[in-house]
Write an enzyme that holds these catalytic residues in place. Structure first.
Site, PDB file in Angstrom:
ATOM      1  N   LYS A 118     -37.090  -9.682 -26.534  1.00  9.78           N
ATOM      2  CA  LYS A 118     -35.812  -9.953 -26.049  1.00  9.78           C
ATOM      3  C   LYS A 118     -35.577 -10.751 -24.704  1.00  9.78           C
ATOM      4  O   LYS A 118     -35.822 -10.141 -23.925  1.00  9.78           O
ATOM      5  CB  LYS A 118     -35.020  -8.832 -26.311  1.00  9.78           C
ATOM      6  CG  LYS A 118     -33.435  -9.058 -25.787  1.00  9.78           C
ATOM      7  CD  LYS A 118     -32.590  -9.795 -27.117  1.00  9.78           C
ATOM      8  CE  LYS A 118     -31.245  -9.915 -26.499  1.00  9.78           C
ATOM      9  NZ  LYS A 118     -30.691 -10.993 -27.493  1.00  9.78           N
TER      10      LYS A 118
ATOM     11  N   LYS B 266     -27.286  -8.302 -37.782  1.00  9.97           N
ATOM     12  CA  LYS B 266     -26.101  -7.940 -38.405  1.00  9.97           C
ATOM     13  C   LYS B 266     -25.997  -7.257 -39.903  1.00  9.97           C
ATOM     14  O   LYS B 266     -25.498  -6.092 -40.234  1.00  9.97           O
ATOM     15  CB  LYS B 266     -25.045  -9.189 -38.359  1.00  9.97           C
ATOM     16  CG  LYS B 266     -24.675  -9.564 -36.947  1.00  9.97           C
ATOM     17  CD  LYS B 266     -23.820 -10.525 -36.989  1.00  9.97           C
ATOM     18  CE  LYS B 266     -23.750 -11.485 -35.696  1.00  9.97           C
ATOM     19  NZ  LYS B 266     -23.990 -10.578 -34.269  1.00  9.97           N
TER      20      LYS B 266
ATOM     21  N   LYS C 215     -26.996  -4.937 -30.263  1.00 10.94           N
ATOM     22  CA  LYS C 215     -25.578  -4.220 -30.346  1.00 10.94           C
ATOM     23  C   LYS C 215     -25.099  -4.101 -31.780  1.00 10.94           C
ATOM     24  O   LYS C 215     -24.363  -3.064 -31.859  1.00 10.94           O
ATOM     25  CB  LYS C 215     -24.444  -5.149 -29.490  1.00 10.94           C
ATOM     26  CG  LYS C 215     -24.004  -6.418 -30.203  1.00 10.94           C
ATOM     27  CD  LYS C 215     -22.661  -6.200 -30.573  1.00 10.94           C
ATOM     28  CE  LYS C 215     -22.038  -7.812 -31.345  1.00 10.94           C
ATOM     29  NZ  LYS C 215     -22.674  -8.549 -32.025  1.00 10.94           N
TER      30      LYS C 215
ATOM     31  N   GLY D 214     -20.243 -11.917 -28.902  1.00  9.82           N
ATOM     32  CA  GLY D 214     -20.334 -12.359 -27.408  1.00  9.82           C
ATOM     33  C   GLY D 214     -18.938 -13.487 -27.432  1.00  9.82           C
ATOM     34  O   GLY D 214     -18.266 -13.422 -26.271  1.00  9.82           O
ATOM     35  N   ASN D 215     -18.660 -13.858 -28.491  1.00 13.74           N
ATOM     36  CA  ASN D 215     -17.446 -14.962 -28.286  1.00 13.74           C
ATOM     37  C   ASN D 215     -16.062 -14.272 -28.160  1.00 13.74           C
ATOM     38  O   ASN D 215     -15.091 -14.805 -27.593  1.00 13.74           O
ATOM     39  CB  ASN D 215     -17.179 -15.941 -29.508  1.00 13.74           C
ATOM     40  CG  ASN D 215     -16.816 -15.026 -30.815  1.00 13.74           C
ATOM     41  OD1 ASN D 215     -17.184 -13.882 -31.043  1.00 13.74           O
ATOM     42  ND2 ASN D 215     -15.795 -15.783 -31.442  1.00 13.74           N
TER      43      ASN D 215
END
Ligand code: ADP
Ligand code: MG
Length: 313
Positions: free
Chosen positions: A129, A275, A213, A12-13
Site C-alpha cells: 500500500k 469493496k 477501510k 474518499g469523495n
C-alpha cells in the site's frame, strides 16, 4: 418509525473531491454535503454508524510531519489517530448543524478506534500500500537502507509502501456498540482503524500499516450485528467490464456470483475489489445484505432503487 441498522462506509469523495488541494474550507464543504445525505437517512428512521476513509488526509499529515525538523515527526499510527480526530471533528460538527437545522435532537460522537491485526499476517512480508508523497530515488534508497520498502511509480517518482493486513478485532467495539444502542450517531474506525498488534501479555502496540477501510468497515458492521452494510463511493454501482464499451451496471448479485465476477477480473484490486470482498464477507457472516452505491443516491440505494445489492446465495 424504526428502520434497519446500517453501517455506512464513506469513500474518499465524501471528504475530498478529485483535483482539490485539501484546504479546510474544501473539506468542510464536502463533509457538509455528505452530512445532508446522512441526516436524510436518519430522518427516514435508519439507525446509523459511520466509518470513513482517510488516505488523502493521512498523506497530508505525513507531508506536514516531514516538512520540518523543528519538532519530531510522529509514526504512522499516531498520524492515523490525528486523521480520525480531524475527520471526526468535521463530521461531528456538520452532522450536529444539519440535525439542528431539521429540528432533530440526536447526540453525535466520534470514537478514536484501534483495530487489531495479526503480527503473522502475510501482508507484513509483502508491503503493497503506497503512502505519503513521491520522492526522488536518492531519498528512497536511503530509506530502503534503513529497512523501509519503497516502490517506483512509472515516471512519478518513488513512494513508500506499507503492509495492508486484514483487520481482526476492533478494540473499541463494545464502546461503539453501547453508544449506538443508546441512539448516539457514532463516527468510528476511520481509515479502517489504527492498526495495532496485541503482544503476548495483551498490551497493544501501534504498527506501520494501513487497513483497507472497506474491510475494516465490514468488521465493524459484522461486529455490531448491523442489518445492512453500505459502502458509498463515487460510482453509481458495481459494473462488469468497467470502463469498456461492454460495461454494464449490476443491480443485484449473490455472494457466489460476486466471487465469480471477481475471479474473472471485473473488480480492480485497490478500489472495487476490496469493496465487493468486504460485502461478501458481511453477508456470509450473517448480515442481511450489503450495498455499494453512489454517495448522492444513498436513500434510493437503501430502498433498493439504486446501487448494487449483494445478497445471500
Ligand atoms: P473510495 O474512496 O470510495 O474507496 P475507490 O477509488 O477506492 O473509492 O473505489 C471506487 C472506484 O472503483 C471507482 O471510482 C472506479 O473507478 C473503481 N472501479 C474499479 N472497478 C470497478 C467496477 N467493476 N465497477 C465500478 N467501479 C469500479
Ligand atoms: Mg478506496
Amino acid at each position: 418509525m424504526q428502520k434497519e441498522f446500517v453501517v455506512i462506509a464513506l469513500g474518499g469523495n465524501a471528504i475530498l473531491q478529485p483535483g482539490q488541494r485539501g484546504t479546510a474550507e474544501e473539506q468542510f464543504a464536502n463533509v457538509r454535503a455528505t452530512c445532508r445525505q446522512i441526516v436524510t437517512l436518519l430522518e427516514q428512521g435508519y439507525r446509523i454508524v459511520l466509518t470513513h476513509g482517510n488516505g488523502p488526509q493521512v498523506g497530508n499529515i505525513i507531508i506536514q510531519n516531514q516538512a520540518t525538523d523543528a519538532v519530531p515527526a510522529m509514526p504512522m499510527d499516531i498520524c492515523g489517530a490525528e486523521s480520525q480526530g480531524m475527520i471526526g471533528y468535521m463530521l461531528q460538527q456538520s452532522l450536529a448543524d444539519e440535525l439542528r437545522r431539521r429540528g432533530m435532537d440526536r447526540p453525535v460522537a466520534s470514537v478514536i478506534t484501534q483495530t487489531v491485526v495479526s503480527a503473522d499476517d502475510p501482508a507484513f512480508r509483502k508491503p503493497t500500500k503506497p503512502v505519503g508523497p513521491f520522492y526522488d530515488e536518492v531519498y528512497a534508497r536511503k530509506k530502503m537502507a534503513e529497512g523501509e520498502t519503497w516502490m517506483e511509480d512509472a515516471g512519478r517518482g518513488w513512494r513508500k509502501v506499507v503492509p495492508s493486513p486484514d483487520p481482526v478485532e476492533i478494540v473499541e467495539l463494545e464502546a461503539i456498540r453501547r453508544l449506538a444502542r443508546d441512539h448516539t450517531i457514532v463516527i468510528c474506525n476511520g481509515g479502517g482503524g489504527i492498526p495495532v498488534v496485541r503482544e503476548k501479555d495483551g498490551t497493544l502496540r501501534g504498527v506501520e500499516a494501513v487497513i483497507d477501510k472497506d474491510r475494516g468497515g465490514q468488521r465493524l458492521a459484522t461486529g455490531l450485528g448491523a442489518d445492512l452494510f453500505m459502502i458509498l463511493t463515487d460510482v453509481p454501482a458495481v459494473a462488469l467490464d468497467y470502463g469498456k464499451p461492454t460495461q454494464r451496471w449490476v443491480s443485484r448479485m449473490t455472494v457466489a456470483e460476486a466471487r465469480g465476477y471477481q475471479k474473472e477480473g471485473h473488480f480492480k484490486a485497490g478500489s472495487m475489489g476490496p469493496k465487493v470482498e468486504a460485502c461478501c464477507r458481511f453477508v456470509e457472516a450473517g448480515g442481511r445484505a450489503a450495498v455499494i452505491a453512489s454517495l448522492n443516491e444513498a436513500l434510493a440505494a437503501l430502498a433498493g432503487e439504486a446501487g448494487t445489492r449483494i445478497v445471500r446465495d
